[in-house]
Design an enzyme around this catalytic site. Structure first.
Site, mmCIF file in Angstrom:
data_model
loop_
_atom_site.group_PDB
_atom_site.id
_atom_site.type_symbol
_atom_site.label_atom_id
_atom_site.label_comp_id
_atom_site.label_asym_id
_atom_site.label_seq_id
_atom_site.Cartn_x
_atom_site.Cartn_y
_atom_site.Cartn_z
ATOM 1 C CB THR A 125 46.653 27.597 39.151
ATOM 2 O OG1 THR A 125 46.290 28.965 39.084
ATOM 3 C CG2 THR A 125 45.742 26.859 40.090
ATOM 4 C CE LYS A 166 45.473 30.414 42.127
ATOM 5 N NZ LYS A 166 44.583 30.368 40.893
ATOM 6 C CB THR A 199 40.141 30.745 41.587
ATOM 7 O OG1 THR A 199 38.955 30.156 41.191
ATOM 8 C CG2 THR A 199 40.078 31.071 43.038
ATOM 9 C CD GLU A 236 46.306 34.529 33.061
ATOM 10 O OE1 GLU A 236 46.157 33.400 33.547
ATOM 11 O OE2 GLU A 236 45.514 35.039 32.269
ATOM 12 C CG ASN A 242 44.730 33.920 29.000
ATOM 13 O OD1 ASN A 242 44.362 33.035 29.765
ATOM 14 N ND2 ASN A 242 45.218 35.070 29.411
ATOM 15 C CB SER A 268 45.209 24.221 29.059
ATOM 16 O OG SER A 268 44.104 24.863 28.467
#
Lengths: 412, 412
Positions: free
Chosen positions: B160, B186, B197, B284, B407, B412
């Protein structure tokens, strides 16, 4: 070390008017312990009959002053409070205990009081030995300056990275006798850069026996300070201490269940919650104030754990910073709390806007309306987990570039 | 939604060479479920005798595919694995269960296998209903493409917000018979933006009975995936599944204590740890890879909790991001863990550099040397809490402006 941070956009309009509180004198001093050109010592001296009680950090690496306060607490007497900013006197081993002994000796020497009535707090750098050699001189200067309480000066003297001075208080009645309460606090991160701690000190002229005061302060701290989070961290020095001089002249309250306490208890809780929320409003880098309300949990304690799972989630807090009504992250946080939740009855609201119900997106969910709501400075996230009647509410702030800047970019 | 993030500076040099694993065929497809112009479906089909076992998220709001896998797991059979990226099929209520039923029907229809051998995983947006209507067509296309395992393609299809494809594996022997293991994973945040996830899928040609495989995967997940953190968050969809085709021809292992398993067990643990660390390396916004080693705790579990208190502390992680060897924050994190620690025996090292010992700053502490060490891309924080013999190690990354940007700033 003073980083000239801009005042938090969430700060109250100004420092509140607070009552004077009979039986308390205060003084502040620029002792140059670490900061230059600003007061960094706060002394409060109370009448002889004053009772005192405190609650302290749950940290297993508590500071030397916290150890000291725990030692004097059973005596229930509050003659003096000495607070310094700039050095936390934490993780300083033998030298830390020596510094505490030096401070206590300086206070008892200057005031001629018993050491069992002396309370201490330190906030600032962790691990830096603190030299108590200058304290007899500082105490002499402080005693000279003692006067009617100047709460604003006190709140300023105990600041580290706080961007505004924090105070709250008010009036209540006990058996028809008016009593006053004033409190000051400091804190911005649970730990600020190389700086530590949430501290709050409250003073009342009510006459309350020490065992009752202990229960009152524990309940009020739980109601206020235990329901806030900036970054989920816990300092080595967190302390809340209440002093009750008895000068209001009410009948001494020696039963915590005495209904005459109700009004004062409510005032104390309100004041602790106000101070706690001011700390969140000064959260490092905070741009939004977030209230997380959880209902439908198995117990109130479960509700609080779920609320903190949401309030401490970096990804939820970053979404708030971005003005992103990312409710999937709220679902995630509920799930990771480990508390019982009925996925097929879970409901979420942002303020009054419906987001999810019955375990799926609400039919009336309006992404644009939620995004507009998230642009505001005050956000309410309400979650019902659908298994019981437990409710609780906690407060936090968002996780912004400002937090990273304060804690990563500034080199202390 | 593909945000064209730059590849993490902590990424490995390239995707590893992985063994083919007899008895497994794979295919990927650009089905356009959410992303355009990239594969988003991964199908693995295994020989009929294949055993399978998995471990899943502890979240109380687990996704519909996780519920499904828990249902088929007791059968221990692994005929097919279907994974989609772009939609997590989590918190989708009845529609989520319907989508799972549609996926399962599409797989069994295309392969003519029993539904008890079908494993599913979904990663992506939470709360968005997933339409399974196109799956019969997707499955037909996937079956046409089935061929020898292409692990790199599989790792790419399940990404993702991952900035690089993650794979690990190798070879071992069971009773002298060579066996192969290949795995893909992932994950970047525990929850990426609107994406969820950590997923990992491992394939071996070893012959291992399902009950033994269950214990192996639980132990290996605990050794690897349960010792990493990016942001302390837990997804609704975390899944680790191992498939064992038996094609290597070794004697079937049906006793978890069989010493013939030792070499394979070590390979599986090594591989899970490798994949787990790759996820941290893709954390991230990560700019530094951090190993937190705790010793001297009461138990290994206590050591792990202390290590996570350090690894999950936003203020410790921000200090690492700033290249600031702020050891007072490490002391704070040890204290807040709630685990037993002897403040007067606490010792801290950064890499080989002494920082603290016997509850105070180490006499040989060298701030400049520590600051230079913190400029590196790989940091070791070692803490001895001085009360017992429990040890553990966990891995994390720093908390940077990049995390906030991903974030908060990206909408999104």
């Amino acid at each position: 070390m003073a980083q000239d941070l801009p005042v938090s956009p969430l700060a109250p309009a100004g420092f509140p008017d607070l009552p004077a509180v009979a039986g308390v004198r205060t003084a502040t001093l620029a002792a140059g312990l670490r900061y230059q050109g600003r007061p960094d010592l706060f002394l409060a001296v109370c009448d002889e009959a004053t009772t005192a009680a405190g609650v302290f950090t749950t940290s297993k690496t508590a500071s030397a002053p916290v150890d000291w306060c725990r030692q004097v607490a059973p005596h229930g007497a509050g003659r003096a409070l000495l607070v310094n900013a700039g050095n936390a006197n934490a993780f300083t081993g033998r030298a830390g205990r020596d510094a505490v002994a030096g401070e206590v000796a300086a206070v008892t020497g200057a005031l001629g009081c018993a050491e069992t009535g002396v309370w201490l707090a330190s906030t600032g750098v962790i691990g830096e030995p603190m030299d108590a050699g200058g304290f007899p001189g500082h105490l002499a200067a402080l005693v000279e300056r003692l006067g009617p309480p100047d709460w604003r000066a006190a709140a300023d003297a105990i600041r580290t990275t706080d961007t505004f001075a924090k105070g709250a208080g008010g009036n209540a009645q006990i058996d028809g006798t008016p009593v006053a309460l004033a409190g000051v606090a400091k804190g911005s991160g649970m730990i600020a850069p190389h700086m530590a701690t949430m501290l709050a000190f409250l003073f009342t002229d009510a006459a309350i026996a020490a065992p009752v005061l202990r229960q009152l302060v524990a309940d009020a701290a739980d109601h206020g300070f235990n329901r806030i989070t900036v970054d989920g961290d816990t300092s080595t020095s967190d302390s809340v201490v209440v002093f009750a001089t008895g000068r209001a002249g009410n009948r001494v309250i020696d039963d915590p269940a005495d209904p005459a306490l109700d009004d004062f208890r409510a005032l104390l809780q309100r004041t602790c919650l106000d101070l706690a929320q001011q700390i969140v409003r000064d959260g490092e880098g905070a741009s939004r104030f977030v209230e997380v309300r959880v209902s439908g949990a198995e117990t109130p304690a479960a509700a609080r754990r779920i609320a903190f799972a949401i309030a401490n989630s970096p990804i939820v807090k970053a979404a708030v910073a971005g003005g992103d009504p990312n409710w999937g992250r709220v679902v995630m946080a509920v799930g990771k709390s480990g508390e019982a939740a009925d996925r097929d009855r879970l409901a979420i609201r942002f303020g009054d806007l419906p987001v999810a119900e019955a375990g799926a997106r609400h039919p009336a969910y309006d992404e644009a309306a939620c995004a507009a709501y998230f642009k505001g400075a005050e956000i309410v996230i309400a979650v019902d987990v659908g298994v019981g009647t437990g409710t609780d509410t906690v407060w936090t702030c968002d996780l912004t570039h400002g937090y990273i800047a304060i804690n990563a970019d500034y080199r202390s």
